[in-house]
Design an enzyme around this catalytic site. Structure first.
Site, mmCIF file in Angstrom:
data_model
loop_
_atom_site.group_PDB
_atom_site.id
_atom_site.type_symbol
_atom_site.label_atom_id
_atom_site.label_comp_id
_atom_site.label_asym_id
_atom_site.label_seq_id
_atom_site.Cartn_x
_atom_site.Cartn_y
_atom_site.Cartn_z
ATOM 1 N N ASN A 198 -1.559 -3.894 -18.624
ATOM 2 C CA ASN A 198 -1.747 -5.033 -19.532
ATOM 3 C C ASN A 198 -2.035 -4.573 -20.959
ATOM 4 O OD1 ASN A 198 -1.290 -6.972 -17.589
ATOM 5 N ND2 ASN A 198 -3.451 -7.141 -17.028
ATOM 6 N N HIS A 241 -6.194 -6.692 -8.620
ATOM 7 C CA HIS A 241 -6.597 -6.603 -10.030
ATOM 8 C C HIS A 241 -6.983 -7.978 -10.604
ATOM 9 C CE1 HIS A 241 -4.738 -2.565 -10.231
ATOM 10 N NE2 HIS A 241 -3.625 -3.065 -9.780
ATOM 11 N N ASP A 242 -6.016 -8.894 -10.650
ATOM 12 C CA ASP A 242 -6.235 -10.175 -11.343
ATOM 13 C C ASP A 242 -7.227 -11.075 -10.605
ATOM 14 O OD1 ASP A 242 -2.776 -10.385 -12.514
ATOM 15 O OD2 ASP A 242 -4.502 -9.227 -13.208
ATOM 16 N N ASN A 288 -2.574 3.451 -14.751
ATOM 17 C CA ASN A 288 -1.531 3.202 -13.747
ATOM 18 C C ASN A 288 -0.137 3.384 -14.368
ATOM 19 O OD1 ASN A 288 -1.513 0.782 -15.183
ATOM 20 N ND2 ASN A 288 -2.132 -0.503 -13.445
ATOM 21 N N ASP A 323 -1.474 -12.089 -10.078
ATOM 22 C CA ASP A 323 -1.835 -13.281 -10.862
ATOM 23 C C ASP A 323 -1.817 -14.510 -9.951
ATOM 24 O OD1 ASP A 323 0.004 -11.369 -12.497
ATOM 25 O OD2 ASP A 323 -1.126 -12.391 -14.050
ATOM 26 N N ASP A 339 0.627 -13.503 -16.446
ATOM 27 C CA ASP A 339 2.049 -13.104 -16.388
ATOM 28 C C ASP A 339 2.467 -13.106 -14.915
ATOM 29 O OD1 ASP A 339 2.022 -9.434 -16.541
ATOM 30 O OD2 ASP A 339 0.554 -10.821 -15.701
HETATM 31 O O1 RIB Z 1 -2.460 -3.194 -14.230
HETATM 32 C C1 RIB Z 1 -2.529 -4.360 -13.432
HETATM 33 C C2 RIB Z 1 -2.166 -5.563 -14.240
HETATM 34 O O2 RIB Z 1 -0.821 -5.459 -14.711
HETATM 35 C C3 RIB Z 1 -2.210 -6.873 -13.429
HETATM 36 O O3 RIB Z 1 -2.547 -7.931 -14.285
HETATM 37 C C4 RIB Z 1 -0.799 -7.030 -12.956
HETATM 38 O O4 RIB Z 1 -0.454 -8.401 -12.704
HETATM 39 C C5 RIB Z 1 -0.036 -6.518 -14.138
HETATM 40 O O5 RIB Z 1 0.079 -7.588 -15.065
HETATM 41 CA CA CA Z 2 -1.106 -9.872 -14.357
#
Ligand code: RIB
Ligand code: CA
Length: 339
Positions: A191, A264-265, A183, A38, A33
């Site tokens: 996600n 994260h990604d 979060n 990303d 996304d």
């Molecule tokens: O919580 C972090 C995730 O949520 C990551 O993938 C960020 O891009 C959002 O999509």
């Molecule tokens: Ca993401």
């Protein structure tokens, strides 16, 4: 940075790799996304492909950080910057049961730190995300690694259409969830919380899954001093990267007090190539769907002898943060230096 059209002449491709070596490559399909982190994951994966470590077969998009039309445009744009002709198949506009919850505050209205880049030349594929996922899973049955860095709606829809998908996917690496934190709430990660119903369908599919959640991704971040090498390059490319990193870091600072670009990604992408970046436990994981305070929470049963159900995934609990931060910075510098 002005909004002139970027002409990036950097090419990460697999043409130069011998056929036999190509058979050994990790065959990767991404569901994203695109959003800022990303996008950083795409830079990392493009560099891995250029080094002959993986073959990126396709990318599907979903509504998440921003609407699916924008995540699709952003993914096309990033592949274009990297001069990679990777198909982008557009997917679900919204979660299975609830309205979409975007995060423009974190990723920008355009999903790329309000850089408002010119539109990409290429168009999305004719096929939908689900059609791409099912087609590639049949063509590369047993060989495909699926990386998800977004709400799991596309994967759930594909599984509902063809449950046999679960047997054809070699492994899934999911950026999502958490054991001890959250979060978007005290206990839920974006996600998973964006589409908990979809996550439950994926979690119960029987696929070989690794969950790269906030417990490890919150340990992997850049602060000002980590960006010195990028600042030193001082060209349009490093400027673009620093702009999107600064946007998400500033958003994080307002939310948490720390000016950090949490990776994260990209970390989930790294785990596809180097599973030993994280230490995992095989656990039973499910998703809370109805809790007033806990909807979207990944419930990880660590009781050992009497779990809620058979252990269904590897859950990442520790990470070699410095090793991955170095890998990812190398990928960004490799691209920026050719600018
Ligand atoms: O919580 C972090 C995730 O949520 C990551 O993938 C960020 O891009 C959002 O999509
Ligand atoms: Ca993401």
């Amino acid at each position: 940075m002005t909004n002139e059209c970027f002409i990036f002449t950097f090419s990460y491709s697999t043409n130069h790799i011998s056929p036999t070596k190509k058979d050994k490559l990790i065959k990767l399909l991404l569901d994203v996304d695109t959003g800022i982190d990303d996008a950083l994951a795409l830079f990392y994966l493009a560099h891995a492909q250029q080094k002959g470590q993986i073959e990126i077969l396709g990318s599907s998009t979903v509504g998440g950080n921003v609407e699916v039309g924008q995540t699709t445009q952003n993914t096309l744009k990033i592949w274009e910057m990297l001069e990679l002709d990777i198909p982008v198949a557009s997917g679900a506009e919204k979660p299975l049961m609830v309205p979409l919850n975007t995060a423009p505050f974190v990723h920008g209205d355009d999903g790329l730190g309000n850089t408002f880049l010119p539109a990409p030349e290429k168009k999305p594929s004719e096929e939908s995300a689900t059609e791409m996922i099912l087609r590639l899973s049949r063509k590369y049955s047993g060989e495909l690694t699926l990386l998800t860095t977004a709400p799991l709606t596309n994967i759930a829809v594909a599984l509902l259409q063809d449950p046999g998908l679960a047997k054809r996917i070699r492994k899934v690496v999911i950026m999502g969830g958490a054991v001890f934190t959250g979060n978007v709430s005290a206990v839920a990660e974006a996600n998973i919380a964006n589409d908990p119903e979809a996550a439950r369908i994926v979690f119960r599919s029987g696929m070989e899954m690794t969950l790269v959640g906030l417990d490890v991704t919150h340990e992997v971040y850049w602060e000002e001093e980590d960006l010195r090498a990028l600042v030193k390059i001082a060209n349009e490319r490093s400027g673009f990267l620093l702009q999107i990193i600064d946007f998400i870091s500033s958003a994080y600072e307002s939310l948490s007090g720390w000016k950090r670009c949490v990776l994260h990604d990209p970390l989930a992408a790294g785990v596809c190539l180097f599973p030993d970046l994280v230490k995992t436990e095989k656990r039973y994981v499910d998703v809370e769907l109805t809790g007033e305070l806990t909807r979207g929470m990944t419930v990880v049963d660590r009781r050992g002898r009497t779990p809620l159900g058979e252990e269904n995934m590897l859950v990442a609990l520790e990470v070699d943060a410095e090793r991955f931060k170095t890998q990812l910075m190398e990928s960004l510098l490799a691209w920026a230096r050719v600018g």
